[in-house]
Write an enzyme that holds these catalytic residues in place. Sequence first.
Site, PDB file in Angstrom:
ATOM      1  N   LYS A 188      33.850  34.587  42.049  1.00 36.43           N
ATOM      2  CA  LYS A 188      34.240  34.045  40.345  1.00 36.43           C
ATOM      3  C   LYS A 188      35.471  34.643  40.798  1.00 36.43           C
ATOM      4  O   LYS A 188      35.737  35.884  40.528  1.00 36.43           O
ATOM      5  CB  LYS A 188      33.389  34.362  39.940  1.00 36.43           C
ATOM      6  CG  LYS A 188      34.036  34.086  38.305  1.00 36.43           C
ATOM      7  CD  LYS A 188      33.395  34.564  36.930  1.00 36.43           C
ATOM      8  CE  LYS A 188      33.740  34.396  35.847  1.00 36.43           C
ATOM      9  NZ  LYS A 188      34.631  34.926  35.636  1.00 36.43           N
ATOM     10  N   ASP A 240      59.971  26.510  59.752  1.00 36.17           N
ATOM     11  CA  ASP A 240      60.334  26.110  58.692  1.00 36.17           C
ATOM     12  C   ASP A 240      61.444  25.285  58.504  1.00 36.17           C
ATOM     13  O   ASP A 240      62.150  24.610  57.420  1.00 36.17           O
ATOM     14  CB  ASP A 240      60.162  27.882  57.801  1.00 36.17           C
ATOM     15  CG  ASP A 240      59.742  28.223  57.727  1.00 36.17           C
ATOM     16  OD1 ASP A 240      58.611  27.959  58.222  1.00 36.17           O
ATOM     17  OD2 ASP A 240      59.457  29.591  56.289  1.00 36.17           O
ATOM     18  N   GLU A 256      62.902  23.093  59.978  1.00 34.57           N
ATOM     19  CA  GLU A 256      62.669  21.807  60.118  1.00 34.57           C
ATOM     20  C   GLU A 256      62.439  20.605  58.704  1.00 34.57           C
ATOM     21  O   GLU A 256      62.469  19.934  58.429  1.00 34.57           O
ATOM     22  CB  GLU A 256      61.601  21.410  61.672  1.00 34.57           C
ATOM     23  CG  GLU A 256      60.990  19.859  61.466  1.00 34.57           C
ATOM     24  CD  GLU A 256      62.459  18.771  62.133  1.00 34.57           C
ATOM     25  OE1 GLU A 256      63.361  19.431  62.348  1.00 34.57           O
ATOM     26  OE2 GLU A 256      61.845  17.682  62.270  1.00 34.57           O
ATOM     27  N   CYS A 313      49.331  80.981  36.532  1.00 34.70           N
ATOM     28  CA  CYS A 313      49.994  82.257  36.926  1.00 34.70           C
ATOM     29  C   CYS A 313      51.570  82.290  36.529  1.00 34.70           C
ATOM     30  O   CYS A 313      52.166  83.629  36.590  1.00 34.70           O
ATOM     31  CB  CYS A 313      49.730  82.784  37.941  1.00 34.70           C
ATOM     32  SG  CYS A 313      51.369  82.114  39.635  1.00 34.70           S
ATOM     33  N   CYS A 358      52.935  76.602  43.729  1.00 36.65           N
ATOM     34  CA  CYS A 358      52.164  77.449  43.100  1.00 36.65           C
ATOM     35  C   CYS A 358      52.663  78.907  44.580  1.00 36.65           C
ATOM     36  O   CYS A 358      52.321  79.042  45.707  1.00 36.65           O
ATOM     37  CB  CYS A 358      51.357  77.940  43.432  1.00 36.65           C
ATOM     38  SG  CYS A 358      51.688  79.793  42.461  1.00 36.65           S
ATOM     39  N   CYS A 378      47.888  84.558  41.875  1.00 38.35           N
ATOM     40  CA  CYS A 378      47.223  83.342  41.070  1.00 38.35           C
ATOM     41  C   CYS A 378      45.774  82.724  40.628  1.00 38.35           C
ATOM     42  O   CYS A 378      45.154  82.601  41.681  1.00 38.35           O
ATOM     43  CB  CYS A 378      48.434  81.938  41.637  1.00 38.35           C
ATOM     44  SG  CYS A 378      47.822  80.492  40.377  1.00 38.35           S
ATOM     45  N   GLU A 428      29.622  30.729  44.968  1.00 39.42           N
ATOM     46  CA  GLU A 428      30.738  31.028  45.823  1.00 39.42           C
ATOM     47  C   GLU A 428      31.460  32.183  44.251  1.00 39.42           C
ATOM     48  O   GLU A 428      31.019  33.077  44.096  1.00 39.42           O
ATOM     49  CB  GLU A 428      31.945  29.799  45.248  1.00 39.42           C
ATOM     50  CG  GLU A 428      31.161  29.098  43.796  1.00 39.42           C
ATOM     51  CD  GLU A 428      32.033  27.677  43.557  1.00 39.42           C
ATOM     52  OE1 GLU A 428      32.147  27.144  42.881  1.00 39.42           O
ATOM     53  OE2 GLU A 428      31.079  26.775  44.699  1.00 39.42           O
ATOM     54  N   SER A 485      32.635  26.281  29.644  1.00 41.11           N
ATOM     55  CA  SER A 485      32.418  28.110  29.719  1.00 41.11           C
ATOM     56  C   SER A 485      30.883  27.824  30.759  1.00 41.11           C
ATOM     57  O   SER A 485      29.976  27.260  30.887  1.00 41.11           O
ATOM     58  CB  SER A 485      32.569  28.730  28.855  1.00 41.11           C
ATOM     59  OG  SER A 485      31.554  28.467  27.992  1.00 41.11           O
ATOM     60  N   LYS A 510      28.126  39.183  37.412  1.00 42.44           N
ATOM     61  CA  LYS A 510      29.796  39.820  37.191  1.00 42.44           C
ATOM     62  C   LYS A 510      29.504  41.113  38.869  1.00 42.44           C
ATOM     63  O   LYS A 510      28.587  41.484  38.922  1.00 42.44           O
ATOM     64  CB  LYS A 510      29.818  40.148  36.583  1.00 42.44           C
ATOM     65  CG  LYS A 510      30.574  39.893  35.022  1.00 42.44           C
ATOM     66  CD  LYS A 510      32.039  39.625  35.302  1.00 42.44           C
ATOM     67  CE  LYS A 510      32.317  38.671  33.565  1.00 42.44           C
ATOM     68  NZ  LYS A 510      33.669  38.868  34.031  1.00 42.44           N
TER      69      LYS A 510
HETATM   70  S1  IVH Z   1      32.812  26.930  37.638  1.00 43.27           S
HETATM   71  C1  IVH Z   1      31.080  24.666  34.716  1.00 43.27           C
HETATM   72  N1  IVH Z   1      33.451  28.063  39.720  1.00 43.27           N
HETATM   73  O1  IVH Z   1      34.849  31.601  35.384  1.00 43.27           O
HETATM   74  C2  IVH Z   1      31.174  25.140  35.302  1.00 43.27           C
HETATM   75  N2  IVH Z   1      34.103  28.599  37.217  1.00 43.27           N
HETATM   76  O2  IVH Z   1      33.907  29.348  33.715  1.00 43.27           O
HETATM   77  C3  IVH Z   1      32.415  25.369  35.249  1.00 43.27           C
HETATM   78  N3  IVH Z   1      36.131  30.753  37.499  1.00 43.27           N
HETATM   79  O3  IVH Z   1      37.831  30.701  32.900  1.00 43.27           O
HETATM   80  C4  IVH Z   1      33.268  26.775  35.507  1.00 43.27           C
HETATM   81  N4  IVH Z   1      35.984  31.160  39.807  1.00 43.27           N
HETATM   82  O4  IVH Z   1      38.263  29.581  35.176  1.00 43.27           O
HETATM   83  C5  IVH Z   1      33.458  28.042  38.596  1.00 43.27           C
HETATM   84  N5  IVH Z   1      34.044  29.287  42.163  1.00 43.27           N
HETATM   85  C6  IVH Z   1      34.002  29.336  39.825  1.00 43.27           C
HETATM   86  C7  IVH Z   1      34.807  30.310  39.587  1.00 43.27           C
HETATM   87  C8  IVH Z   1      35.084  29.858  37.660  1.00 43.27           C
HETATM   88  C9  IVH Z   1      36.271  31.543  38.338  1.00 43.27           C
HETATM   89  C10 IVH Z   1      36.408  30.913  36.137  1.00 43.27           C
HETATM   90  C11 IVH Z   1      36.577  29.717  35.065  1.00 43.27           C
HETATM   91  C12 IVH Z   1      36.764  29.599  33.724  1.00 43.27           C
HETATM   92  C13 IVH Z   1      35.797  30.856  34.094  1.00 43.27           C
HETATM   93  C14 IVH Z   1      33.982  30.545  32.985  1.00 43.27           C
END
Ligand code: IVH
Length: 697
Positions: free
Chosen positions: A134, A46, A48, A439, A454, A460, A132, A95, A342
Amino acid sequence: MANLDLFAESSSGVPTADRARMQALRELLHTYAHQYYVLDAPAVPDAEYDRLFQELQLLESAHPDWVTPDSPTQRVGGKPLDQFAQVRHAVPMLSIRTETDTDPSGALNFDTRVRKELGLTESDSPVEYGAEPKFDGLAMNLRYENGVLVQAATRGDGESGEDVTQNIRTIGQIPLRLPEGVPAVLEVRGEVYMRRDDFETLNERQRQRIAAGEKGEKTFVNPRNAAAGAVRQLDPAIAAQRPLSFFAYGLGEITPVEQGGPAFGTHLGMLQALKLWGFPVADLVDIAQGAPELVAYHVRIGATRDQLPYDIDGVVYKVNSLALQKRLGFVTREPRWAVAHKYPAQEQLTTVLGIDVQVGRTGKLTPVAKLAPVFVGGVTVTNATLHNEDEARRKDVRVGDTVVVRRAGDVIPEVVSVLIEKRAPDADIFTMSGSCPVCGSVAVREEGEADYRCTGGLFCSAQRKQAILHFAQRRAVEVDGLGDKLVDQLVDAGVVNTLPDLYRLGLTALAALDRMADKSAQNLLEALQQSKQTTLPRFLFGLGIRHVGEATAKALARHFGQLDRIMDATLEQLLEVADVGPIVAASLRTFFDQTHNREVVEQLRACGVTWEEGEPAVQAPKPLAGKTFVLTGTFPTLSRDQAKDLLEAAGAKVAGSVSKKTDFVVAGNDAGSKLTKALDLGVLVIDEAAMVALLRP
Ligand code: IVH
């Protein structure tokens, strides 16, 4: 070549040297920062890094015009803003459809829809997916022009977000500049988040600030809120103190192929390129063929969820082929080629209806928050332990408070934090009183102990009830059907005061209880009758001697063979038992030195409670001494309890969860997350037959 302008500034040639040095320093610092923050593999100490950083700062202050926006010095600093500028996204930030179903069918539904929309039939091969985590943070768009970070924007409503570039620059994991050869326009999308350990450290620091009386400071509810707060912090100096991290998972605008942009074939190929360009991409990203592998991914990541260094709230599946993604297209603002699957939420908000103090079997007083029922971590939670007075004070939970309750995995629910801003001004601070709530006996907190106890003992009624429940439980003498409601009734009606009273119960006394049908009374009497034939370890464990758990009871029974020998054993003799240390030995002596306890034992025997006694053990061979086993699933011949007994008799320890210290996992049918974990950690997995073979000396 030297820039002519420079010579105009000075004829000494020094500026050229400085300029070249500044350039070299920036390069070096970028490389070191990438190794440190993204690869987790620092190449230099660190000190450096700091030395080079200061050298660059010095040069920049001498030549302010040569400061570039991608200079590492630009990560910190910048003036506080009044508000964030609005940014229109070049490509909308979509989304993602959420599969709320937390069981495997979520993955099946998605795959079925994708196949249908692509017109695939059963004879077609499986669709390939990228899978991947979430991440539980907030979405960010990072715009690079000619390899330099020029803008960072939040998602906002998807069409436009806020320009938070100053704050995002402070995140070490986000490159300010990219290597040669990246597309001229490149927007990288991903999640800004806070690691759990960073969150804990931050909250600890916040608590200290609050304790020191600093105004306007608060603690954060969870890593996601802390991350969101940091990103939306108007003063970048404060944002710089909040430790944030980043994972890349997608693209926004990018130079088109026709203009020399890259042509990726797959989602994973794109992530690979992002990684090469210096962006953090999660190791847990994987490829999955068809629905079964999506399900397996969901289960596998779910099993490791609690051990990850960051929060996730599900997994995301994306059709891997970008050509197929294009064919699938969008519905309104969600792509048809991606879905979020989820996991059950581990945290929820609820209100504290009251704080009760519960009395345990040994008199321990535990404050428990009574909560408005919430569904969290897959179950409805109405109680959360506050452990003891210090814990309750530290969290400062008060009646009426809005609190965050967390239930992760099989862990008992707990109150994580209080939303102070929602507290009523007249809410009272919680204190433990000096007497037992049941008690009225004096409650004492011994020096160095966290708990009040107690002092009422079996006077009790709460302790009496717990003692009876403990004796009647499945792993003790097992009185089928004798649960807490019934014990409450029996003790409150004064029919049962001691353990032997249980065996003196008759039909008349039982039938006189509220809501007790003849049939149930008859059943209970039969269960009591059956419980009389027991074993020495069960009986000993059932007595509820402090510090004498099941394993100790078994060890004592094996060593002494007969109850009277245990009751009369000296401290020294007790200490000869494997598993028995000074605390356990002293506790046994104290228990059996009290006449009323010996009387309870005599009366139980007189009532007909019996077990087979044996000879004191000549040290049996212990082929599995020192080995730790974990059992999961259903075995072909043995019950779980039988397997446990056999293993313990052979000297092994049987643990409830898999860790690196586990030597063997014995897996039967329908083995669950313990098996997954074992495979992940590389722990040996064996079946029942192999286990039985190991038992032989
Ligand atoms: S893909 C078109 N990959 O989830 C697809 N979203 O999208 C766009 N999120 O608030 C999103 N991990 O920030 C994607 N591996 C992941 C994610 C991810 C978390 C969140 C993203 C967004 C929400 C819905």
